[in-house]
Design a protein around this motif. Structure first.
Motif, PDB file in Angstrom:
ATOM      1  N   PHE A   9       0.832  -1.206   0.000  1.00 11.97           N
ATOM      2  CA  PHE A   9       0.000   0.000   0.000  1.00 11.97           C
ATOM      3  C   PHE A   9       0.866   1.255   0.000  1.00 11.97           C
ATOM      4  O   PHE A   9       0.547   2.247  -0.657  1.00 11.97           O
ATOM      5  N   HIS A  10       1.977   1.210   0.740  1.00 12.99           N
ATOM      6  CA  HIS A  10       2.862   2.368   0.854  1.00 12.99           C
ATOM      7  C   HIS A  10       3.933   2.392  -0.231  1.00 12.99           C
ATOM      8  O   HIS A  10       4.874   3.196  -0.149  1.00 12.99           O
ATOM      9  N   LYS A  11       3.800   1.516  -1.218  1.00  8.44           N
ATOM     10  CA  LYS A  11       4.756   1.458  -2.339  1.00  8.44           C
ATOM     11  C   LYS A  11       6.172   1.136  -1.869  1.00  8.44           C
ATOM     12  O   LYS A  11       7.166   1.625  -2.423  1.00  8.44           O
ATOM     13  N   ILE A  12       6.254   0.322  -0.831  1.00  8.15           N
ATOM     14  CA  ILE A  12       7.537  -0.180  -0.334  1.00  8.15           C
ATOM     15  C   ILE A  12       7.747  -1.550  -0.958  1.00  8.15           C
ATOM     16  O   ILE A  12       6.926  -2.464  -0.768  1.00  8.15           O
ATOM     17  N   LYS A  13       8.822  -1.716  -1.703  1.00  7.72           N
ATOM     18  CA  LYS A  13       9.033  -2.960  -2.436  1.00  7.72           C
ATOM     19  C   LYS A  13       9.249  -4.127  -1.462  1.00  7.72           C
ATOM     20  O   LYS A  13      10.060  -4.044  -0.536  1.00  7.72           O
TER      21      LYS A  13
END
Length: 305
Positions: A92-96
């Motif tokens: 959701f937080h665009k953390i890979k």
């Protein structure tokens, strides 16, 4: 020396009057804990009455009775412990984070399109429990066998995620409003025996008599260019905040040959032994062990004012 003994010694040096309280769920209970008279509790619990999923409940109880304590709150402990929830939050937080699926006795809870090789582990265990050389699988047959093993051995959903070949990098973080990312630490897995997967299984982390333990070591990373180091630090900090970690925590990452950073997991209240990666990072940043414990105490106290 255990971390609790080192912390006890550090607290004594700092002028505090520490004492031990060991929760066992039988003779020493939560009710008695409420009457212990402590001004602040250094929370080192990893389980309650043998159940390692109950550490979040202890934190919640301390909040109910208004006793300040160090480290992650119940939210952080819950979110980090269930790796599938943590990974959904990272997405959701665009953390890979590696693509993954979860499976429990024939029921799939979540699934990306994933490709071999895969690593299969319990969804909620920590300390590398359930992770060994058989965890990395390359075929459907091996995958089904490993899923069955996780279900039977741990009565847990299996987390099935894409295996990321790369360097194992740990970012230790200290603080709340303006958290500090301490110098990065690498667990060097390059000397593991040929043919074995480059993973931090139980033999690597805890089995002192194994060859895997003897040929692996952690040390500050010295050979990263600043751009990659910054990407690692920024990624770790984003993960720390996303899961509501506080006071101190460690984010475990993989760095592949393309320079891509993947978060593997987050660790609230990581091991505070003077020989562990967190204290190693703090020492590199200029903190003595006593300074580190003092800082964690200071952070917890500031939250309770």
């Amino acid at each position: 020396m255990h971390d609790r003994e080192e912390i006890f010694e550090a607290l004594t040096k700092l002028g505090h009057e520490p004492s031990y309280y060991v929760l066992d769920g039988r003779n020493q209970t939560l009710v008695a804990l409420a009457k212990c008279g402590a001004d602040l509790i250094v929370n080192l619990t990893e389980s309650y009455a043998g159940d390692d999923k109950m550490d979040k409940n202890i934190a919640a109880y301390l909040e109910l009775i208004h006793i300040p304590y160090t480290g992650g709150g119940p939210h952080a402990l819950l979110l980090a412990q269930d790796k599938s929830i943590a990974k959904k939050i990272f997405d959701f937080h665009k953390i890979k984070t590696p693509d993954f699926a979860t499976s429990y006795k024939g029921r799939t809870d979540h699934s990306h399109d994933i490709e071999f090789p895969l690593i299969v582990k319990p969804v909620s265990e920590d300390g590398s429990i359930g992770i060994d050389n058989g965890s990395v699988v390359d075929s459907v047959k091996e995958l089904m066998e490993r899923i069955h093993y996780i279900h039977e051995e741990f009565d847990s959903p299996a987390l099935i995620e894409e295996y990321i070949e790369g360097r194992e990098i740990y970012a230790s973080i200290l603080g709340n409003d303006n958290p500090e990312v301490l110098p990065l630490i690498e667990l060097d897995l390059s000397k593991l025996p040929k043919g074995t997967p480059r993973i931090a299984g139980q033999d690597v982390k805890f089995d002192h008599d194994t060859e895997a333990y003897k040929v692996t070591k952690s040390a500050p990373v010295e050979d990263l260019d600043e751009e990659i180091a910054k990407k690692l630090r920024d990624t770790a900090l984003a993960a720390y905040r996303a899961l509501k970690l506080r006071d101190y925590g460690r984010i475990d990452m993989r760095l592949n040959k393309k320079g891509e950073v993947y978060v593997i997991e987050a660790n609230p209240n990581p091991w505070l032994s003077s020989q562990a990666e967190f204290a190693m990072a703090a020492k590199k940043a200029g903190y003595s062990y006593t300074d580190l414990i003092d800082k964690i105490i200071e952070l917890a106290r500031a939250r309770s004012i």
